[in-house]
Design a protein around this motif. Structure first.
Motif, short mmCIF file in Angstrom:
data_model
loop_
_atom_site.label_atom_id
_atom_site.label_comp_id
_atom_site.label_asym_id
_atom_site.label_seq_id
_atom_site.Cartn_x
_atom_site.Cartn_y
_atom_site.Cartn_z
N VAL A 271 0.84 -1.18 0.00
CA VAL A 271 0.00 0.00 0.00
C VAL A 271 0.88 1.24 0.00
O VAL A 271 1.86 1.32 0.76
N THR A 272 0.57 2.19 -0.86
CA THR A 272 1.29 3.46 -0.88
C THR A 272 0.40 4.52 -0.23
O THR A 272 -0.74 4.71 -0.64
N ILE A 273 0.94 5.18 0.78
CA ILE A 273 0.19 6.21 1.50
C ILE A 273 0.85 7.56 1.25
O ILE A 273 2.06 7.72 1.42
N THR A 274 0.05 8.53 0.84
CA THR A 274 0.57 9.87 0.59
C THR A 274 -0.15 10.85 1.50
O THR A 274 -1.37 10.81 1.63
N ALA A 275 0.62 11.71 2.15
CA ALA A 275 0.04 12.72 3.04
C ALA A 275 0.57 14.09 2.66
O ALA A 275 1.75 14.25 2.33
N THR A 276 -0.32 15.08 2.68
CA THR A 276 0.06 16.46 2.36
C THR A 276 -0.37 17.36 3.50
O THR A 276 -1.52 17.31 3.95
#
Length: 199
Positions: free
Chosen positions: A22-27
């Motif tokens: 799973v790839t998790i991206t947070a901004t």
């Protein structure tokens, strides 16, 4: 969620199959983006390292010093956990006792040895004078135990019959109770009159 310090906290909202990547991206509020890739895993079992202490007198509480509980994951990794359950913690059964550790629906066990009272050892004088009171303070009493537990001084209830020696008594019966277990021994004694005082 923007933490306000240049970091962000991501909370998973859906379950992904074990083993998937799973790839998790947070901004954050400043527009900075961070991406992390994780592999979904689950607990598949636990593994317990036995405590250091393995021998107990009946009635003692389990000592967990030296024990470690590891949660084993589907990817082969492991993590030590502390919020596990143990049963039993009060050791009362004579012989080999299985102790079960439970965590997150998984169990593992280890074994301890429990000894119960099984005899009374005593050193009596060859002659006992009438009027002598039998008690723990004036007799060298040691209690023996099953399963290789070392003998020790009484920690339970000791009863004497008779309590006070009289001429004609030939036996002294001692009973001992500890942690719900009782043992009894009868000893041969010789009781004589107190020697007359010389002027």
């Amino acid at each position: 969620t923007d933490n306000g310090d240049g970091t962000a906290t991501v909370t998973a909202t859906s379950y992904t199959a074990v083993g998937e990547v799973v790839t998790i991206t947070a901004t954050n509020a400043s527009g900075n983006t961070a991406t992390v890739t994780v592999t979904v895993k689950e607990i598949v079992g636990i593994e317990v390292t036995s405590p250091t202490k393995t021998m107990y007198y009946a009635g003692e509480t389990l000592d967990t010093e030296g024990m470690a509980v590891m949660a084993i994951y589907s990817d082969g990794t492991s993590v030590e956990v502390t919020d596990y359950d143990i049963d039993p913690t009060l050791l009362m059964k004579d012989g080999t006792n299985s102790v079960t550790v439970s965590y997150n629906g998984f169990e593992d066990s280890f074994y301890v040895t429990v000894g119960t009272v099984n005899g009374i050892q005593i050193q009596l004088p060859s002659v006992i004078y009438a009027g002598t009171t039998f008690d723990v303070d004036n007799l060298n009493i040691m209690i023996s135990y099953t399963n290789g537990l070392p003998s020790r001084s009484p920690v339970g209830d000791v009863n004497f019959d008779p309590v006070t020696a009289t001429v004609g008594d030939t036996t002294l019966k001692i009973s001992y109770s500890e942690a719900g277990f009782t043992t009894e021994n009868t000893f041969t004694i010789t009781v004589v009159e107190q020697p007359a005082e010389t002027e």
